[in-house]
Design a protein around this motif. Sequence first.
Motif, PDB file in Angstrom:
ATOM      1  N   GLY A   1      92.180  43.886-100.801  1.00 21.54           N
ATOM      2  CA  GLY A   1      93.543  44.368-100.811  1.00 21.54           C
ATOM      3  C   GLY A   1      93.835  45.354-101.915  1.00 21.54           C
ATOM      4  O   GLY A   1      94.988  45.723-102.134  1.00 21.54           O
ATOM      5  N   TRP A   2      92.812  45.828-102.591  1.00 21.91           N
ATOM      6  CA  TRP A   2      92.967  46.750-103.715  1.00 21.91           C
ATOM      7  C   TRP A   2      93.269  48.175-103.272  1.00 21.91           C
ATOM      8  O   TRP A   2      93.994  48.910-103.948  1.00 21.91           O
ATOM      9  CB  TRP A   2      91.679  46.695-104.541  1.00 21.91           C
ATOM     10  N   ASN A   3      92.736  48.610-102.134  1.00 21.59           N
ATOM     11  CA  ASN A   3      92.675  50.049-101.837  1.00 21.59           C
ATOM     12  C   ASN A   3      94.028  50.718-101.678  1.00 21.59           C
ATOM     13  O   ASN A   3      94.199  51.870-102.083  1.00 21.59           O
ATOM     14  CB  ASN A   3      91.789  50.304-100.608  1.00 21.59           C
ATOM     15  N   GLY A   4      95.005  50.047-101.110  1.00 24.71           N
ATOM     16  CA  GLY A   4      96.300  50.684-100.898  1.00 24.71           C
ATOM     17  C   GLY A   4      97.018  50.981-102.199  1.00 24.71           C
ATOM     18  O   GLY A   4      97.459  52.113-102.445  1.00 24.71           O
ATOM     19  N   GLY A   5      97.162  49.960-103.046  1.00 25.48           N
ATOM     20  CA  GLY A   5      97.786  50.182-104.344  1.00 25.48           C
ATOM     21  C   GLY A   5      96.988  51.148-105.191  1.00 25.48           C
ATOM     22  O   GLY A   5      97.555  52.013-105.879  1.00 25.48           O
ATOM     23  N   ALA A   6      95.660  51.029-105.158  1.00 22.06           N
ATOM     24  CA  ALA A   6      94.810  51.925-105.945  1.00 22.06           C
ATOM     25  C   ALA A   6      95.019  53.374-105.544  1.00 22.06           C
ATOM     26  O   ALA A   6      95.063  54.273-106.403  1.00 22.06           O
ATOM     27  CB  ALA A   6      93.341  51.539-105.781  1.00 22.06           C
ATOM     28  N   ALA A   7      95.160  53.635-104.248  1.00 18.76           N
ATOM     29  CA  ALA A   7      95.376  55.005-103.785  1.00 18.76           C
ATOM     30  C   ALA A   7      96.672  55.575-104.362  1.00 18.76           C
ATOM     31  O   ALA A   7      96.726  56.756-104.751  1.00 18.76           O
ATOM     32  CB  ALA A   7      95.407  55.043-102.259  1.00 18.76           C
ATOM     33  N   ILE A   8      97.707  54.757-104.446  1.00 22.54           N
ATOM     34  CA  ILE A   8      98.969  55.216-105.036  1.00 22.54           C
ATOM     35  C   ILE A   8      98.774  55.525-106.512  1.00 22.54           C
ATOM     36  O   ILE A   8      99.244  56.551-107.026  1.00 22.54           O
ATOM     37  CB  ILE A   8     100.061  54.146-104.832  1.00 22.54           C
ATOM     38  N   GLY A   9      98.068  54.630-107.238  1.00 19.66           N
ATOM     39  CA  GLY A   9      97.816  54.872-108.651  1.00 19.66           C
ATOM     40  C   GLY A   9      97.007  56.131-108.895  1.00 19.66           C
ATOM     41  O   GLY A   9      97.288  56.902-109.819  1.00 19.66           O
ATOM     42  N   VAL A  10      96.002  56.359-108.063  1.00 21.11           N
ATOM     43  CA  VAL A  10      95.183  57.579-108.184  1.00 21.11           C
ATOM     44  C   VAL A  10      96.053  58.813-107.975  1.00 21.11           C
ATOM     45  O   VAL A  10      95.963  59.797-108.721  1.00 21.11           O
ATOM     46  CB  VAL A  10      94.019  57.546-107.170  1.00 21.11           C
ATOM     47  N   LYS A  11      96.909  58.780-106.960  1.00 22.22           N
ATOM     48  CA  LYS A  11      97.753  59.938-106.655  1.00 22.22           C
ATOM     49  C   LYS A  11      98.773  60.191-107.761  1.00 22.22           C
ATOM     50  O   LYS A  11      99.082  61.356-108.080  1.00 22.22           O
ATOM     51  CB  LYS A  11      98.456  59.711-105.313  1.00 22.22           C
ATOM     52  N   LEU A  12      99.305  59.124-108.371  1.00 19.73           N
ATOM     53  CA  LEU A  12     100.223  59.304-109.493  1.00 19.73           C
ATOM     54  C   LEU A  12      99.517  59.974-110.670  1.00 19.73           C
ATOM     55  O   LEU A  12     100.090  60.813-111.363  1.00 19.73           O
ATOM     56  CB  LEU A  12     100.798  57.951-109.927  1.00 19.73           C
ATOM     57  N   ALA A  13      98.263  59.570-110.898  1.00 12.85           N
ATOM     58  CA  ALA A  13      97.509  60.126-112.015  1.00 12.85           C
ATOM     59  C   ALA A  13      97.008  61.533-111.731  1.00 12.85           C
ATOM     60  O   ALA A  13      96.878  62.343-112.653  1.00 12.85           O
ATOM     61  CB  ALA A  13      96.327  59.212-112.348  1.00 12.85           C
ATOM     62  N   ARG A  14      96.718  61.815-110.461  1.00 16.25           N
ATOM     63  CA  ARG A  14      96.181  63.127-110.076  1.00 16.25           C
ATOM     64  C   ARG A  14      96.969  63.669-108.885  1.00 16.25           C
ATOM     65  O   ARG A  14      96.503  63.606-107.740  1.00 16.25           O
ATOM     66  CB  ARG A  14      94.704  62.985-109.718  1.00 16.25           C
ATOM     67  N   PRO A  15      98.169  64.166-109.121  1.00 16.31           N
ATOM     68  CA  PRO A  15      99.002  64.649-108.006  1.00 16.31           C
ATOM     69  C   PRO A  15      98.343  65.741-107.184  1.00 16.31           C
ATOM     70  O   PRO A  15      98.680  65.938-106.012  1.00 16.31           O
ATOM     71  CB  PRO A  15     100.263  65.164-108.704  1.00 16.31           C
ATOM     72  N   ASP A  16      97.397  66.484-107.776  1.00 18.60           N
ATOM     73  CA  ASP A  16      96.738  67.576-107.068  1.00 18.60           C
ATOM     74  C   ASP A  16      95.629  67.101-106.147  1.00 18.60           C
ATOM     75  O   ASP A  16      95.110  67.879-105.346  1.00 18.60           O
ATOM     76  CB  ASP A  16      96.146  68.559-108.087  1.00 18.60           C
ATOM     77  N   ALA A  17      95.252  65.834-106.230  1.00 18.35           N
ATOM     78  CA  ALA A  17      94.120  65.322-105.444  1.00 18.35           C
ATOM     79  C   ALA A  17      94.549  64.958-104.030  1.00 18.35           C
ATOM     80  O   ALA A  17      95.694  64.569-103.778  1.00 18.35           O
ATOM     81  CB  ALA A  17      93.510  64.106-106.128  1.00 18.35           C
ATOM     82  N   THR A  18      93.599  65.085-103.097  1.00 18.19           N
ATOM     83  CA  THR A  18      93.762  64.505-101.763  1.00 18.19           C
ATOM     84  C   THR A  18      93.072  63.150-101.799  1.00 18.19           C
ATOM     85  O   THR A  18      91.848  63.076-101.928  1.00 18.19           O
ATOM     86  CB  THR A  18      93.123  65.392-100.681  1.00 18.19           C
ATOM     87  N   VAL A  19      93.856  62.092-101.719  1.00 12.79           N
ATOM     88  CA  VAL A  19      93.328  60.740-101.876  1.00 12.79           C
ATOM     89  C   VAL A  19      93.060  60.144-100.498  1.00 12.79           C
ATOM     90  O   VAL A  19      93.925  60.157 -99.617  1.00 12.79           O
ATOM     91  CB  VAL A  19      94.294  59.849-102.664  1.00 12.79           C
ATOM     92  N   VAL A  20      91.843  59.614-100.328  1.00  5.12           N
ATOM     93  CA  VAL A  20      91.436  59.022 -99.051  1.00  5.12           C
ATOM     94  C   VAL A  20      90.992  57.584 -99.319  1.00  5.12           C
ATOM     95  O   VAL A  20      90.047  57.352-100.083  1.00  5.12           O
ATOM     96  CB  VAL A  20      90.291  59.811 -98.399  1.00  5.12           C
ATOM     97  N   ALA A  21      91.682  56.639 -98.707  1.00  4.15           N
ATOM     98  CA  ALA A  21      91.326  55.225 -98.830  1.00  4.15           C
ATOM     99  C   ALA A  21      90.586  54.802 -97.572  1.00  4.15           C
ATOM    100  O   ALA A  21      91.062  55.010 -96.459  1.00  4.15           O
ATOM    101  CB  ALA A  21      92.574  54.372 -99.023  1.00  4.15           C
ATOM    102  N   LEU A  22      89.412  54.202 -97.755  1.00  3.35           N
ATOM    103  CA  LEU A  22      88.603  53.719 -96.636  1.00  3.35           C
ATOM    104  C   LEU A  22      88.593  52.194 -96.692  1.00  3.35           C
ATOM    105  O   LEU A  22      88.176  51.607 -97.691  1.00  3.35           O
ATOM    106  CB  LEU A  22      87.189  54.286 -96.721  1.00  3.35           C
ATOM    107  N   THR A  23      89.050  51.563 -95.617  1.00  4.15           N
ATOM    108  CA  THR A  23      89.275  50.128 -95.645  1.00  4.15           C
ATOM    109  C   THR A  23      88.882  49.480 -94.329  1.00  4.15           C
ATOM    110  O   THR A  23      88.998  50.085 -93.267  1.00  4.15           O
ATOM    111  CB  THR A  23      90.762  49.830 -95.944  1.00  4.15           C
ATOM    112  N   GLY A  24      88.410  48.248 -94.410  1.00  4.05           N
ATOM    113  CA  GLY A  24      88.255  47.460 -93.196  1.00  4.05           C
ATOM    114  C   GLY A  24      89.612  47.029 -92.677  1.00  4.05           C
ATOM    115  O   GLY A  24      90.627  47.105 -93.383  1.00  4.05           O
ATOM    116  N   ASP A  25      89.659  46.563 -91.429  1.00  3.72           N
ATOM    117  CA  ASP A  25      90.946  46.117 -90.896  1.00  3.72           C
ATOM    118  C   ASP A  25      91.434  44.867 -91.624  1.00  3.72           C
ATOM    119  O   ASP A  25      92.632  44.707 -91.870  1.00  3.72           O
ATOM    120  CB  ASP A  25      90.887  45.902 -89.382  1.00  3.72           C
ATOM    121  N   GLY A  26      90.513  43.999 -92.020  1.00  4.79           N
ATOM    122  CA  GLY A  26      90.911  42.830 -92.794  1.00  4.79           C
ATOM    123  C   GLY A  26      91.463  43.208 -94.147  1.00  4.79           C
ATOM    124  O   GLY A  26      92.521  42.721 -94.572  1.00  4.79           O
ATOM    125  N   SER A  27      90.775  44.097 -94.856  1.00  2.00           N
ATOM    126  CA  SER A  27      91.252  44.500 -96.182  1.00  2.00           C
ATOM    127  C   SER A  27      92.526  45.325 -96.085  1.00  2.00           C
ATOM    128  O   SER A  27      93.334  45.337 -97.017  1.00  2.00           O
ATOM    129  CB  SER A  27      90.161  45.240 -96.966  1.00  2.00           C
TER     130      SER A  27
END
Length: 571
Positions: free
Chosen positions: A435-461
């Motif tokens: 369950g880390w990937n969704g929140g982590a993607a937001i944190g990455v984007k806040l830190a690097r607004p210029d980045a294109t952030v891609v989260a890869l996740t299983g359906d369970g996660s």
Amino acid sequence: MYTTSSAMLDALVEHGVSHLFVNLGSDHPALVEAIARARAEGRTVPEVITCPNEMVGMSAAHGHWQVSGKAQAVIVHVECGTQALAGAVHNAAKGRAPMLIFAGASPFTQHGEMTGSRNEFIQWIQDVHDQRGLVRGYMRYDNEIRTGRNVKELVHRAFQFALSQPQGPVYLMGAREVMEEEVAPTPDEALAWRPIDPPGLNPDMVATIGQALLDARRPLIVTSFVGRNPAAVAPLVALCEQLGIGLLESVPNAMNFPHDHDLYVGNQWNQPRLQQELDSADVILVIDSDVPWIPTVSRPAENARIFHIDADPLKEQMPLWRIRAQGVCRADARIALEQLLAWAQSRTISTEEIAGRCVFWKARHDQRQRQLLAAEAKPENGVIMPEYFVSRVRAAQTPEMIFVNEGISNYHVVFDHLDLVEPGTIFTSGGGSLGWNGGAAIGVKLARPDATVVALTGDGSFMFTVPSSVHWMARRYETPFLQIVFNNRGWKSPKLSTLAVHPEGWAAQAHQIDTSFEPSPDYVGIAAAAGGAWGRQVRHPDEVDEAIAEALAMVREHRRAAVLDVWLDHH
């Protein structure tokens, strides 16, 4: 008034905290008041990010640190919020992610004796015997704020622990009355609480490890997270080139070594097979790895010489751990690698011998590349294979992309087929709580607004991420990202684990073993309802390229989060 809460906020600013990931409660009136007053007076305070779910908030702080290198703060509600952090605490501890967690505590007066006394029924039932004990086993430091007169000192000390190696989360708590206490402002002394300087290797061990690698016939380095510090990647590559050392990743948490390099021989996860490169090595240097191999299925040869370098070589939080190393060193990876590289560069080395080693590892590298390329072939049966899909994501990759990988049963597919070459372009949680990937993607984007952030996740996660909170936050704080769901309609990993232990048991013969998610949830609909995300379901290989392009355009041009629900073969 200038209160304990005001002083704590100033201490956070002094340590470079730019964001507070908050889930506020009845224990935080003093903090809410202090933030409002600071804003009204034009004083600097961190940006507040409202997090409807605590684990999402802490995962966002985790992701922010991974790309910014700056520890952030998480604010939660008494013991309930502390417990709701749950798996994010595990991930931060195991992933060595520094951050400060502050939780309020129920008031300790009940008759109005002090500002902040109990005035709501929940303050009796939220008063527990050992709130800090809920997370103590995961924290580098924990304490209770008992007066505002030394609150900045406690914050400074907490950060000194969080940022000293091995890094990790720290926890402070304070009752309402204490956080309301009026105090006098104090000067900024954060510089006096610098983290402990990271250690290097002693000269004798530099020579011992260096000579062993130089004398080896098939030297190999195994790592998992050298690349958490991007500055450590260059000396690692240079050392391997200088001595003709192969590089194997075990459960990689970052981009540790360029995947297109001739000395890169791959990554191992839970695949039930002997790793030939590990078996053929006569000298192995394990550096920054919690699980360099799984001995029941793959391990070094009995006569291999093993050396181990880590900020936490004893693995103090692991009751069972051994890799038969004859040299064990507590050292920072970047410093140690630079020391070993300098030692190697000062030696007279047979270029012919080094070239022979390089030829050997290049043959392994090329063989692996051919196998990966074959696996990427477009399926002819109409079923999307994860190898093919990830290869098409790679084809659409641009330099500013950052990936967060929680693909679980497809962890290795993502690392294999993205074929990354730049440090700081991919991360995992470093832990095992999903369950880390969704929140982590937001944190990455806040830190690097210029980045294109891609989260890869299983359906369970994906479901573990609390997508309703994640996608609401993505819209509220303008942090759009692309979330790719590998949808095999169930938990594949528990099935694989069961079959690995009982390959011919009852579960192997059963029609179902309670791991199915059928009927499949509408993942796109969940994200759209929560945060206005765009999305589409992708069921056929012919749809893949168009879907990826459309999703990336939504994120980049329309500033909307996007979800691709990619249907794979049934688990």
